[in-house]
Design an enzyme around this catalytic site. Structure first.
Site, mmCIF file in Angstrom:
data_model
loop_
_atom_site.group_PDB
_atom_site.id
_atom_site.type_symbol
_atom_site.label_atom_id
_atom_site.label_comp_id
_atom_site.label_asym_id
_atom_site.label_seq_id
_atom_site.Cartn_x
_atom_site.Cartn_y
_atom_site.Cartn_z
ATOM 1 N N LYS A 196 0.856 -1.188 0.000
ATOM 2 C CA LYS A 196 0.000 0.000 0.000
ATOM 3 C C LYS A 196 0.888 1.233 0.000
ATOM 4 O O LYS A 196 1.716 1.418 0.895
ATOM 5 C CB LYS A 196 -0.895 -0.010 1.239
ATOM 6 C CG LYS A 196 -1.727 1.255 1.372
ATOM 7 C CD LYS A 196 -2.747 1.131 2.483
ATOM 8 C CE LYS A 196 -3.545 2.419 2.632
ATOM 9 N NZ LYS A 196 -4.567 2.302 3.686
ATOM 10 N N LYS A 249 -2.239 -1.367 -3.786
ATOM 11 C CA LYS A 249 -3.099 -0.194 -3.706
ATOM 12 C C LYS A 249 -2.279 1.074 -3.786
ATOM 13 O O LYS A 249 -1.265 1.139 -3.103
ATOM 14 C CB LYS A 249 -3.834 -0.261 -2.365
ATOM 15 C CG LYS A 249 -4.709 0.909 -2.058
ATOM 16 C CD LYS A 249 -5.298 0.718 -0.686
ATOM 17 C CE LYS A 249 -6.137 1.923 -0.361
ATOM 18 N NZ LYS A 249 -6.607 1.890 0.986
HETATM 19 C C1 PBG Z 1 -7.296 3.461 5.849
HETATM 20 C C2 PBG Z 1 -7.619 3.266 4.422
HETATM 21 C C3 PBG Z 1 -7.468 4.221 3.409
HETATM 22 C C4 PBG Z 1 -8.015 3.667 2.259
HETATM 23 C C5 PBG Z 1 -8.449 2.385 2.579
HETATM 24 N N1 PBG Z 1 -8.177 2.138 3.941
HETATM 25 C C6 PBG Z 1 -6.964 5.601 3.454
HETATM 26 C C7 PBG Z 1 -5.601 5.860 3.918
HETATM 27 O O1 PBG Z 1 -4.748 4.971 4.017
HETATM 28 O O2 PBG Z 1 -5.353 7.016 4.231
HETATM 29 C C8 PBG Z 1 -8.119 4.373 0.947
HETATM 30 C C9 PBG Z 1 -9.195 3.919 0.045
HETATM 31 C C10 PBG Z 1 -9.521 4.843 -1.063
HETATM 32 O O3 PBG Z 1 -8.922 5.915 -1.255
HETATM 33 O O4 PBG Z 1 -10.443 4.492 -1.795
HETATM 34 N N2 PBG Z 1 -6.342 2.687 6.421
#
Ligand code: PBG
Length: 324
Positions: A196, A249
């Protein structure tokens, strides 16, 4: 001039193109993210995500039935937590009667076959909007992992099928696996956000959940977008620690990572087409700058072609409607 190779033959009609198409995508491959809020009879539009809503629990009924009728069989739950319940320990995250736990039970009662996945991270519960516990300016790893693993058990107790840790703390997959097994939830799976990235494409999501970091950014735990070898390292470790499915992601700007991971591992690979990817297409389409349906389809097929077995996307319903 004698032309001996005529590759246009295989593009000559829609039927021929369909006959030789290399990439297929069906509703079975989707995970549908859902944003859940407190209250009754609420369906709040999210301004930065046109066409997407925050739903109160009672409104999930129609939503789940619609997903089922569209052949969408898997949901990923996120909750918006009222400020009064936020702290620096994730206490509400472990509340057996918290909104997440109630939502899991509600959906499982309504449609036991629906695959329920849950976001495991502290940011919606954190006064600092960070994915872990904060000390000084630091997001502390091991204490966060402790809470996250309890959170996963609390979701499994409520009936969740998969915990989806999105926090990027070190060692959380192993801790979650151990805790789930100890609690008798061998059947519960882990879909780990293995690679991520610290991405600006999460902006609209943070609006949706009011979960933007209060100070700093998430670069001490989420990955640096200049790196790709690091993604393989993270993915390998999560598999070793017990991840059943690994996720990359965001998706669209990381197709090279999806392909590299797909070539490297033997577990299903998921990709998350995140909020910013969705909203960019929506915004351009609203301005008449591109065709929304075509752009949606192209973006999703590209993710699948890159090697994603599973796609989490806010376009899941639009996709399912378009092909039905
Ligand atoms: C939180 C999380 C996030 C997303 C999914 N889980 C945001 C972040 O890490 O700040 C993002 C999902 C999206 O932008 O569609 N842990």
């Amino acid at each position: 001039m004698k032309i001996t190779k005529r590759y246009r033959r295989l593009r000559s009609s829609e039927a021929v193109r369909n006959l030789v198409a290399e990439t297929t995508l069906t509703p079975d491959h989707f995970i549908v993210p859902l944003f859940i809020i407190e209250g009754k009879n609420k369906k709040e539009p999210i301004p930065s995500m046109p066409g997407y809503f925050r739903l109160s629990l009672d409104m999930l009924k129609d939503e789940i039935l619609e997903l089922r009728s569209l052949g969408l069989r898997s949901v990923l739950l996120f909750v918006k937590v009222p400020d009064a319940l936020k702290d620096n320990e994730g206490k509400e995250a472990l509340n057996p009667h918290g909104l997440m736990q109630k939502s899991i039970r509600y959906i499982k009662e309504l449609d036991p076959e629906m695959i329920v996945m849950t976001d495991v991270a502290l940011d919606p519960y954190s006064i600092y909007g960070h994915d872990g516990i904060v000390m000084g300016k630091e997001i502390v790893n091991d204490a966060s992992v402790e809470v996250l693993s309890k959170m996963a058990v609390s979701h499994a107790l409520a009936g969740a099928d998969f915990a989806a840790p999105s926090d990027m703390m070190d060692g959380r997959v192993r801790a979650i696996r151990e805790r789930l097994d100890e609690a008798g939830f061998e059947r519960a799976g882990i879909l780990s956000y293995a690679a991520k990235y610290a991405s600006s494409f999460y902006g609209p999501f943070r609006d949706a959940l009011d979960s933007a970091p209060g100070f700093g950014d998430k670069k001490t735990y989420q990955m640096d977008f200049r790196n790709s070898t690091e993604a393989l390292k993270e993915v390998e470790l999560d598999i070793e620690e017990g991840a059943d499915i690994v996720m990359i992601k965001p998706a669209g700007a990381y197709l090279d990572i999806i392909r590299a991971v797909k070539n490297h591992v033997h577990v299903p690979v998921a990709a998350y087409q995140v909020s910013g990817e969705y909203s960019m297409i929506k915004a351009a389409a609203a301005n008449g700058w591109l065709d929304e349906k075509q752009a949606m389809m192209e973006s999703l097929i590209a993710i699948r072609r890159a090697g994603a077995d599973v796609i989490a996307s806010y376009f899941a319903k639009d996709f399912a409607k378009m092909i039905s």
